[in-house]
Write a protein that holds these residues in place. Sequence first.
Motif, short mmCIF file in Angstrom:
data_model
loop_
_atom_site.label_atom_id
_atom_site.label_comp_id
_atom_site.label_asym_id
_atom_site.label_seq_id
_atom_site.Cartn_x
_atom_site.Cartn_y
_atom_site.Cartn_z
N THR A 173 50.93 9.71 40.15
CA THR A 173 50.74 8.40 39.53
C THR A 173 49.29 7.96 39.64
O THR A 173 48.51 8.51 40.41
CB THR A 173 51.64 7.34 40.19
OG1 THR A 173 51.31 7.23 41.58
CG2 THR A 173 53.10 7.71 40.07
N LYS A 199 58.75 4.29 34.68
CA LYS A 199 59.90 5.17 34.50
C LYS A 199 59.81 6.50 35.23
O LYS A 199 60.81 7.21 35.33
CB LYS A 199 60.11 5.43 33.01
CG LYS A 199 58.97 6.16 32.31
CD LYS A 199 59.27 6.32 30.83
CE LYS A 199 58.16 7.04 30.10
NZ LYS A 199 58.48 7.22 28.66
N TYR A 200 58.63 6.83 35.77
CA TYR A 200 58.46 8.15 36.37
C TYR A 200 58.61 8.18 37.89
O TYR A 200 58.76 9.26 38.46
CB TYR A 200 57.08 8.71 36.02
CG TYR A 200 56.87 9.02 34.56
CD1 TYR A 200 57.76 9.82 33.86
CD2 TYR A 200 55.76 8.52 33.88
CE1 TYR A 200 57.56 10.12 32.53
CE2 TYR A 200 55.55 8.82 32.54
CZ TYR A 200 56.45 9.61 31.86
OH TYR A 200 56.25 9.89 30.54
N ASN A 201 58.52 7.03 38.55
CA ASN A 201 58.41 7.08 40.01
C ASN A 201 58.94 5.79 40.62
O ASN A 201 58.51 4.69 40.23
CB ASN A 201 56.95 7.31 40.40
CG ASN A 201 56.76 7.48 41.89
OD1 ASN A 201 56.49 6.51 42.59
ND2 ASN A 201 56.91 8.70 42.38
N ILE A 249 63.18 13.63 35.53
CA ILE A 249 62.17 12.60 35.28
C ILE A 249 60.79 13.11 35.64
O ILE A 249 59.81 12.93 34.89
CB ILE A 249 62.51 11.32 36.08
CG1 ILE A 249 63.76 10.64 35.51
CG2 ILE A 249 61.33 10.34 36.08
CD1 ILE A 249 64.31 9.54 36.39
N VAL A 250 60.67 13.78 36.80
CA VAL A 250 59.38 14.29 37.26
C VAL A 250 58.85 15.35 36.30
O VAL A 250 57.67 15.34 35.94
CB VAL A 250 59.50 14.86 38.68
CG1 VAL A 250 58.22 15.58 39.09
CG2 VAL A 250 59.83 13.76 39.68
N GLN A 260 57.48 13.74 33.27
CA GLN A 260 56.16 13.16 33.49
C GLN A 260 55.07 14.23 33.44
O GLN A 260 54.02 14.04 32.82
CB GLN A 260 56.10 12.44 34.84
CG GLN A 260 54.73 11.81 35.12
CD GLN A 260 54.61 11.25 36.52
OE1 GLN A 260 55.39 11.60 37.40
NE2 GLN A 260 53.63 10.39 36.74
#
Length: 554
Positions: free
Chosen positions: A77, A201-203, A271-272, A275
Motif C-alpha cells: 500500500t 478494497k485491497y487491505n 484480493i491481494v 492488487q
Amino acid sequence: MDRKIKVGILVNSLQLEVWKDDIIKEINASSYAEVVLFIKREEPNPLSKSEKFWKYRSNVVYKLIENLDVFLSKKLTKKHVSAFIKKDYNSSEIPVIKVVPQTTKFRDIIIEDDIEKIKAYDLDIIIRFGFRILKGEILNSASKHGVWSFHHGDNKVNRGGPPGFWEVIEGWKETGCIMQKLSDDLDGGFVLYRTWVATYKYNVRENKNRIYWRATKIIPRLLKELYEEGAETFYENKKALNPSHDFYTQKLYKAPRNWEAFIVLFKYLKIVIGQIIDVTFYKDQWSLFYKKGKNTPETSFRRMKTIPTSKSVFWADPFLVRKNNKDYIFVEEYTWSINKGHISVVEIQENNTQKVTKIIDNDYHFSYPFIFEYDNEYYMIPETASNHTIELYKCDDFPYKWSFQKNLFENIVAVDTTLFYHNDLWWLFTSIDETKKSTKHDELFIYYATNPISGEWLPHKMNPVISDAKVARPAGNIFMSEGNIFRPSQNCTGVYGASININEILVLSKTDYQECLVDNLKPDWDKKLTGIHTINFNDNATVIDGFKKVSKFF
C-alpha cells in the motif's frame, strides 16, 4: 456551558495508539473541554500464554490473516501514517483510577464502589477507548452524558466486528463509523455522528487506518458543539440521526472461526493477487468527452466525442470558458513520466483540432482548474493539496498568461475548491482532510465572503456540512436551472471517480446547509470506461472526463 466539559477516558492500558492520543491532545488544547481522569481496566483473571492459545485456538486462522494483512500493508500500500503505533502516555497530570470489572463471557460490569470513585470527579462525559462490552450503572449515572463510544462500522448494516474487516472481504464500497451514546443494545445506542469513507478494497489495515484517522475529529467536534449549543439543543439536533424505528436485520459480525476463516483466507488472497496485477500491469487513463450544442448540459453522453491525447499524458478535471466565439477547456494535464500534473488549456478550433498550451506549473501537483470571473477579470483556483494550500491566480492575458496572487488558505489539505455567488455572498465549497492522514474524498466544507479574492473567508457554522465519501467531493461548477441550485459531486466509493451526483441545494445560509440527491451520472455509455468525475458546460458545449484501465506496457 460556564466551564469546560470534564471528560473521563476508559482505557485498557496507558500505552495508547496514536489516534487516541491525537484526540486527547486536541481535547486538552481546546477552550471547551479537558480530560480529567483515566479509568484503567485491570484484568480480573490474567491468562498465561498457553491458556490464551487454548482459549483463542478457534481464531488461529483469522490471526494468520490479520498478521499477513499487516505485513502486506507495509509492502503493497501507499505510505501512510499508521493510526496504530503505540506510545506511552504521560499521565502524571491526569489521575488514574484502576478498575477490576466483574465479567461475563463478553461484558464488563464496573462495581458500585468504583462507580462512586468515578462520580467524585463530576464528569460530564466518559469516552470508551477500552474495556469490553459495557453493562450496568457506568452507562447511566457515572457521568452527566453517559458513555460515548465509537463503532468503527456503519451500524445500519454492520454490528459487531472486527472493525474495517468485512467491508474489505465482502467488497463493500464504503466503510462507516459512528459515535454513539452507549445503551444495552449492542452498537444500537443513541447516534451522535455518522461518517463514511471509501473502502480501501485491497487491505484491511489500510482500510482501518482511513476510518480511524477520520474518527479522530469526531469527538472534538461533538464536544465543541455540546459546549456552544448546550445539552438541550445538542441532543435535539441529533434526533434526525435516530429514527424512532431503527431495525437491524443483518447478522452480528464476528471474527471468523477457523472453518470459516479458511474461506476468508481464499477471498483475501484473491484480493491481494488482484492488487498485484492491477498495480503492476494497469494504469488509469483519463480522457475528455466534448459535445457542442445549444441544449446544454448535454444529457445524452453517447453523442459526445473523445478529445484524443498522447499516451504520455492524460487530461482530467475540465473547465469550459467561451470567449471570442471559441471554447477553451482548462484541464489537469498529468505527465506519467514524472507522476505530476500541471494546468493546460485546450483550444477547440473550428476544424475540431486542438491546440494545447501549458499555463501553470510548479514543483508540486496541480489539478481541478476552477475558473471564475470577478470585476471583469478571470481568476483561477487550481487544486494544490500537495502543497497544503488553496491558491489564487489571475489571468493577465487570456487564456495563456496567469500570475500567482496569494494563498487563500495555508496549512490545509483541500481538493476541488469550487466557488458560487448567491444572495450577495461568495460561497467556497471544498473537500478537506483535516487530519492530513486519511483521505480527501469524505468531507465537504463551506466558507463564505463578500469578496472572493480578499482571502477573508469565514467558516460555515455546520462544517463539515457533509461527511460521506459518496457525495462530498465537488465535481464541477455549481449551476442554476429554473431557479434551483445544483451541485455536482463525486461518488468516490468502489473506485475513485465511480460516478457523478447531481445534488439540489435546498438551503444555503451562514448557519444551515441542506441538499438532496436528484440524479447520478454513470459511465455506462461506453463499456470501456470505468469512471467519471468532473462535468462542466456553458451555453455552447458540455465537457466531461472519464477513465479506463489501460496497460502500462502497450
